[in-house]
Design a protein around this motif. Sequence first.
Motif: not given
Length: 406
Positions: A97-110, A190-196, A236-239
């Motif tokens: 949803t649009k709200a999902f992308n507003d003012t992010p505290i974290a990002t999820v990469q897929v 490259e692995l198409n693995t989620p990264l938070l 996996p968690f990128l801090a």
Amino acid sequence: MLTTIEAMNQAVRNAGGRISEEDFLYAVKELKEADGQETTIVSLKANAFNSTRMKKAGVIRVTIGKDRQVWLADQAEALMSGNTVAMPTMSQPASPTKAFNDTPIATVQVGGVFYGVPRNSPEALAEMSDMLKSLVPKKVGFVESDRNEMRLIANRYRRSLEGDTIKSHILLVGPTGCGKSLLAKDFFAELNTPLLRINMSDGITEDQFIGTRTLIDGEVVFQDGVLTMAADLGIPFLADEINGARENILMALNGLMDTGMLVIPDDNNRVVKAKAGFMVIGTMNPPDDYAGVNAMNMATKNRFTYSIPFDYLPSDQEVKVVMQQTGFTDEEMVVNIVNMAGDLRRLKKDHQIESDTSTRMLVQLVDELRDLTISEAIRYVMLGRYSADERPQVEAAARARIADFV
């Protein structure tokens, strides 16, 4: 009747914005010039989104899976005949949803796609959790790279996939903009693995990090925070900037890294055991080189199996990275820009200037050469990042390396 490009553009729009029309058209243009092929559905389906061919063409801004590549071409082909094709359900997560992308505290990469998680939205955290649970399984294969740091990430991630979530953590220490976070992002893309990913110095609270009781759809539930979610789902968690975290945040992270378990008192003392695939990749700038940067306490340092010093790439590799990141093809110009950066970095090592000349800045500079002259790009992208006392030395370095700089 729709043309090939019109049909592909419509297919991209139907895909929910996973790739932009601008990136799609850029990819088609570059591939056509590189391969000398006509832009047809057949050639697009066979070649246009093949990652190897795209890298050879200098196009890396579009990253989508093979099933999605085929779907886009099939969708375009059907559109040209007035039909539609259903999107495969497992190629990417459902459109947030649009709200999902507003003012992010974290990002999820897929793969190559990023989604933001709002700072004060339990609903968005719940949506992110559902999205991560629906993803395709991880690939147990690793990216080939001549960078030793990439090999070490692969080594630790393999350990985590085998179930050892205690000895799988890595700390990357290096100057700003040298590619610490990008290395981790590229590896998991490259692995198409989620990264938070989360910026630890960005005022994150314990509720956002661990979780809290909240009202969702009229029911009081415990909503996991980003760390709990990553551990529970094996993500996996990128801090980033881990040394900027608050003490209570680091205590929770230390416990999880040390034992592989997280106890949550506010959820009836629930014990979350980190699942295979969970690992922490921390990044930080060296405190000795940066005023105001906190030194990391030894308790946290000792939780990382590897603590890897990171620096800017050798100039020949940095040239390749900048060209790949931007799609810019004038290698001589990029070589001159990278050599200028090397001169400025030597000035910093000699304590003649204090500011960094990062790879990130070079990518931004070269990317602007689509619209600006080199003189304009240096003035508008670079100079403002240096102090008034440093700018004459930056201009001198530019004149020494770039003939067109005036």
